[in-house]
Write a protein that holds these residues in place. Sequence first.
Motif, mmCIF file in Angstrom:
data_model
loop_
_atom_site.group_PDB
_atom_site.id
_atom_site.type_symbol
_atom_site.label_atom_id
_atom_site.label_comp_id
_atom_site.label_asym_id
_atom_site.label_seq_id
_atom_site.Cartn_x
_atom_site.Cartn_y
_atom_site.Cartn_z
ATOM 1 N N ASP A 1 0.843 -1.203 0.000
ATOM 2 C CA ASP A 1 0.000 0.000 0.000
ATOM 3 C C ASP A 1 0.875 1.248 0.000
ATOM 4 O O ASP A 1 1.034 1.912 1.004
ATOM 5 C CB ASP A 1 -0.929 -0.008 1.210
ATOM 6 C CG ASP A 1 -1.906 1.172 1.190
ATOM 7 O OD1 ASP A 1 -2.030 1.820 0.125
ATOM 8 O OD2 ASP A 1 -2.532 1.455 2.233
ATOM 9 N N LEU A 2 1.417 1.576 -1.154
ATOM 10 C CA LEU A 2 2.226 2.788 -1.289
ATOM 11 C C LEU A 2 1.346 4.025 -1.363
ATOM 12 O O LEU A 2 1.617 5.028 -0.695
ATOM 13 C CB LEU A 2 3.091 2.699 -2.540
ATOM 14 C CG LEU A 2 3.899 3.962 -2.841
ATOM 15 C CD1 LEU A 2 5.069 4.092 -1.880
ATOM 16 C CD2 LEU A 2 4.378 3.983 -4.282
ATOM 17 N N LEU A 3 0.278 3.967 -2.144
ATOM 18 C CA LEU A 3 -0.561 5.148 -2.335
ATOM 19 C C LEU A 3 -1.196 5.586 -1.023
ATOM 20 O O LEU A 3 -1.259 6.793 -0.738
ATOM 21 C CB LEU A 3 -1.641 4.866 -3.376
ATOM 22 C CG LEU A 3 -2.619 6.004 -3.653
ATOM 23 C CD1 LEU A 3 -1.880 7.258 -4.092
ATOM 24 C CD2 LEU A 3 -3.652 5.588 -4.692
ATOM 25 N N GLY A 4 -1.684 4.649 -0.220
ATOM 26 C CA GLY A 4 -2.278 5.021 1.061
ATOM 27 C C GLY A 4 -1.300 5.750 1.946
ATOM 28 O O GLY A 4 -1.659 6.715 2.633
ATOM 29 N N ARG A 5 -0.046 5.322 1.912
ATOM 30 C CA ARG A 5 0.964 5.996 2.737
ATOM 31 C C ARG A 5 1.326 7.358 2.164
ATOM 32 O O ARG A 5 1.610 8.301 2.913
ATOM 33 C CB ARG A 5 2.195 5.102 2.876
ATOM 34 C CG ARG A 5 1.914 3.899 3.775
ATOM 35 C CD ARG A 5 3.094 2.942 3.878
ATOM 36 N NE ARG A 5 2.852 1.981 4.947
ATOM 37 C CZ ARG A 5 2.163 0.860 4.801
ATOM 38 N NH1 ARG A 5 1.674 0.548 3.609
ATOM 39 N NH2 ARG A 5 1.967 0.045 5.829
ATOM 40 N N ALA A 6 1.320 7.474 0.845
ATOM 41 C CA ALA A 6 1.550 8.793 0.232
ATOM 42 C C ALA A 6 0.410 9.745 0.581
ATOM 43 O O ALA A 6 0.645 10.922 0.887
ATOM 44 C CB ALA A 6 1.697 8.647 -1.276
ATOM 45 N N GLN A 7 -0.822 9.252 0.551
ATOM 46 C CA GLN A 7 -1.954 10.088 0.948
ATOM 47 C C GLN A 7 -1.820 10.517 2.412
ATOM 48 O O GLN A 7 -2.127 11.661 2.758
ATOM 49 C CB GLN A 7 -3.269 9.327 0.735
ATOM 50 C CG GLN A 7 -3.659 9.175 -0.721
ATOM 51 C CD GLN A 7 -4.887 8.306 -0.889
ATOM 52 O OE1 GLN A 7 -4.791 7.076 -0.981
ATOM 53 N NE2 GLN A 7 -6.048 8.928 -0.915
ATOM 54 N N PHE A 8 -1.375 9.598 3.252
ATOM 55 C CA PHE A 8 -1.182 9.946 4.655
ATOM 56 C C PHE A 8 -0.178 11.088 4.801
ATOM 57 O O PHE A 8 -0.403 12.037 5.562
ATOM 58 C CB PHE A 8 -0.702 8.722 5.432
ATOM 59 C CG PHE A 8 -0.321 9.014 6.852
ATOM 60 C CD1 PHE A 8 -1.294 9.178 7.831
ATOM 61 C CD2 PHE A 8 1.011 9.138 7.226
ATOM 62 C CE1 PHE A 8 -0.942 9.466 9.150
ATOM 63 C CE2 PHE A 8 1.368 9.416 8.526
ATOM 64 C CZ PHE A 8 0.382 9.584 9.495
ATOM 65 N N CYS A 9 0.931 11.014 4.073
ATOM 66 C CA CYS A 9 1.954 12.068 4.153
ATOM 67 C C CYS A 9 1.367 13.428 3.784
ATOM 68 O O CYS A 9 1.588 14.431 4.484
ATOM 69 C CB CYS A 9 3.127 11.743 3.229
ATOM 70 S SG CYS A 9 4.054 10.252 3.650
ATOM 71 N N VAL A 10 0.630 13.471 2.687
ATOM 72 C CA VAL A 10 0.056 14.739 2.236
ATOM 73 C C VAL A 10 -1.000 15.220 3.224
ATOM 74 O O VAL A 10 -1.070 16.412 3.552
ATOM 75 C CB VAL A 10 -0.541 14.583 0.824
ATOM 76 C CG1 VAL A 10 -1.251 15.864 0.405
ATOM 77 C CG2 VAL A 10 0.564 14.237 -0.172
ATOM 78 N N LEU A 11 -1.816 14.303 3.709
ATOM 79 C CA LEU A 11 -2.873 14.687 4.645
ATOM 80 C C LEU A 11 -2.290 15.303 5.908
ATOM 81 O O LEU A 11 -2.824 16.284 6.432
ATOM 82 C CB LEU A 11 -3.713 13.465 5.003
ATOM 83 C CG LEU A 11 -4.914 13.739 5.903
ATOM 84 C CD1 LEU A 11 -5.943 14.581 5.168
ATOM 85 C CD2 LEU A 11 -5.541 12.441 6.386
#
Length: 340
Positions: free
Chosen positions: A274-284
């Motif tokens: 789950d790379l995208l979920g972690r990228a979304q977390f960073c931005v959020l």
Amino acid sequence: MLIRVPDYYEAFHCLAGACPHTCCEKWEVVIDPETARRYGTVPGPLGKRLRAAMGPDEDGDLCFRLDGGRCPFLDRENLCEIHRALGEAATSVTCREHPRFTEDYGPFRETSLCASCPAACDLLLGSDAPLTFLTRETAEPAEPGDPWLRGLLPLRERLLRELADRSRPLEKRLETFLLLATEAQVLLDADQAEELPALAAHWKQPETAVPPGPGLFPYTLEVLAGLEVLDGDWRDLLRSGADAQPADVPEALLERLATYFAFRHLLKAVNDGDLLGRAQFCVLMVLTARRLAAVCGLKEAIRRLCCELEHSEENLEALRQAFLQDAALSPAAFLRQLRG
């Protein structure tokens, strides 16, 4: 083995016996077996108090039971009585390692300082230079890494370079960060991680149309309020943030924050893809910190966010599931927020 740390890591000298911050105040301290045995031999009144304070938590781990929401060995100045009386080596592994988070990937290990600690947060925000990372080698033997690492490492390096590109506004960099992570996720889902290095080397940002709709706020704050809460006034802070406009925070500091989260979280995709979920977390986290900074200041906003989310695997997992299942937290909602 190679060890990677943020560039300010060596400047960190926060010790429980000398640090006046309140990081330790609300946590049940897990006591490792070796430390528990040591406490069994401590003589005198302190030894009796140590043994009386220990007990299992709801998960069965041996802990110091909190006294009025505080570790029973924090004195009135928020200093650790055990550390001061018996030395740092007599504290539990939890206390000695806080606020360090360590991830072992086999051939290398990465250690970061959680910004829930005010001293670590001060170091993170104490410079407006791009955040970099240091590598050193130890005599400890390395182990083989997951095959996905060969693709995820160059991809993360490309993502970090995009965040550090100060020729562009931060919102544009965060958009690029998300779009590249989205394309990388397609490869991971197709079990084509071997294609990630080529994607990192040659990817060019496409023109992306986004369907109309709301951005992330204030809905995101309602989602955060629905997670497990550590501190009783956390939901009050989130409610105040719902009506606040984002604070005027220097982009250089928000960039350092984004880089901190990307270094700490992206490679964990090696465990579940789950790379995208972690990228979304960073931005959020960056966007939420800027919004809450209007209520409590940037450092306190970051500290509270990290405290409530980075210290709770349950909350992190709940957010990742929300990114997958809730259309209001989809990549499109992120892009609308960044473009709005």
